[in-house]
Enzyme design. Sequence first.
Site, PDB file in Angstrom:
ATOM      1  N   TYR A  67      46.610  36.109  29.931  1.00 51.16           N
ATOM      2  CA  TYR A  67      47.256  36.897  28.864  1.00 51.16           C
ATOM      3  C   TYR A  67      47.624  38.269  29.410  1.00 51.16           C
ATOM      4  O   TYR A  67      48.740  38.760  29.191  1.00 51.16           O
ATOM      5  CB  TYR A  67      46.312  37.018  27.669  1.00 51.16           C
ATOM      6  CG  TYR A  67      46.814  37.908  26.565  1.00 51.16           C
ATOM      7  CD1 TYR A  67      47.739  37.447  25.636  1.00 51.16           C
ATOM      8  CD2 TYR A  67      46.365  39.225  26.442  1.00 51.16           C
ATOM      9  CE1 TYR A  67      48.202  38.267  24.617  1.00 51.16           C
ATOM     10  CE2 TYR A  67      46.820  40.050  25.436  1.00 51.16           C
ATOM     11  CZ  TYR A  67      47.737  39.570  24.516  1.00 51.16           C
ATOM     12  OH  TYR A  67      48.194  40.393  23.517  1.00 51.16           O
ATOM     13  N   LYS A  99      51.385  40.005  29.871  1.00 51.22           N
ATOM     14  CA  LYS A  99      51.763  41.283  29.264  1.00 51.22           C
ATOM     15  C   LYS A  99      52.191  42.304  30.316  1.00 51.22           C
ATOM     16  O   LYS A  99      53.019  43.177  30.039  1.00 51.22           O
ATOM     17  CB  LYS A  99      50.607  41.815  28.422  1.00 51.22           C
ATOM     18  CG  LYS A  99      50.358  40.980  27.156  1.00 51.22           C
ATOM     19  CD  LYS A  99      51.591  40.896  26.271  1.00 51.22           C
ATOM     20  CE  LYS A  99      51.317  40.248  24.930  1.00 51.22           C
ATOM     21  NZ  LYS A  99      52.502  40.215  24.049  1.00 51.22           N
ATOM     22  N   SER A 135      50.630  44.963  25.649  1.00 56.31           N
ATOM     23  CA  SER A 135      49.201  45.165  25.402  1.00 56.31           C
ATOM     24  C   SER A 135      48.649  46.094  26.466  1.00 56.31           C
ATOM     25  O   SER A 135      49.194  46.177  27.582  1.00 56.31           O
ATOM     26  CB  SER A 135      48.467  43.822  25.449  1.00 56.31           C
ATOM     27  OG  SER A 135      47.067  44.008  25.524  1.00 56.31           O
TER      28      SER A 135
END
Length: 255
Positions: A161, A165, A148
């Site tokens: 998160y 990533k 991401s």
Amino acid sequence: MDLSSLFSLMNKVALITGASKGIGYSIAEIFAAAGAKVVISSRKQEALDEMAGKLRQRGYDVTGIACNVGNMNELDDLVKKTVELYGQIDVLVNNAATNPVFGPVHETSIEAYDKIMDVNVKAPFHLMKLCFPYLRASSNASVINISSIGGISPEQGLGIYSVSKAALISMTKVFAKEWGDHKIRVNAICPGLIKTKFSEALWSNDKIMNHLMKNLPIKRVGTSEEIGAAALFLASTASSYTTGEVLKADGGFTI
């Protein structure tokens, strides 16, 4: 030059996690159209059977195998069943991801932290190791990790998160360096804001969207098919001299 063969996945077997919808499903659809035999995986067999059935109706060779990637034992079974069915694995796409929280990082529970890291980092690590013997035997092995833009620059409200990533990007580069001698290419794709159910908390928020559009050279939300097309490049011989790459598909947001 025959461009059709350059992007062909004929006689290849691809295993894709998180593939019953969204980006994973689009990758599966494009890979199947390019000639690959495809195993799609997610947690619910019923959803997989429905989506695989839709692709088989179009003449594609697609099978759904349920697996919760947060359970390492289920990953073992996923690889075994794939090899029992098709005899090989040439392309692995680690797409499955989770983010059970949205808000300040200091409010993230340790339980949520563990879940995010297990699914987004530990599972790809273990699955890559499980697939190694089969990838090493392939004539054009490719691993594609779906990261991401949050892994490049942390996104507000998506703290852990983003951490997961970023770790996936680093792991991609580590494997690319170590697996080059085995002729296995390992690359990552960093999508920007893509209109999927997974990212609905972002694209359905008017405040976030207004801010985003002010900074986007391509002023629209991306599509899962656009990520699928990038994955096809990395899976095919068109990218035969590409490994350790972090391919951004974000409308120019990180320029």
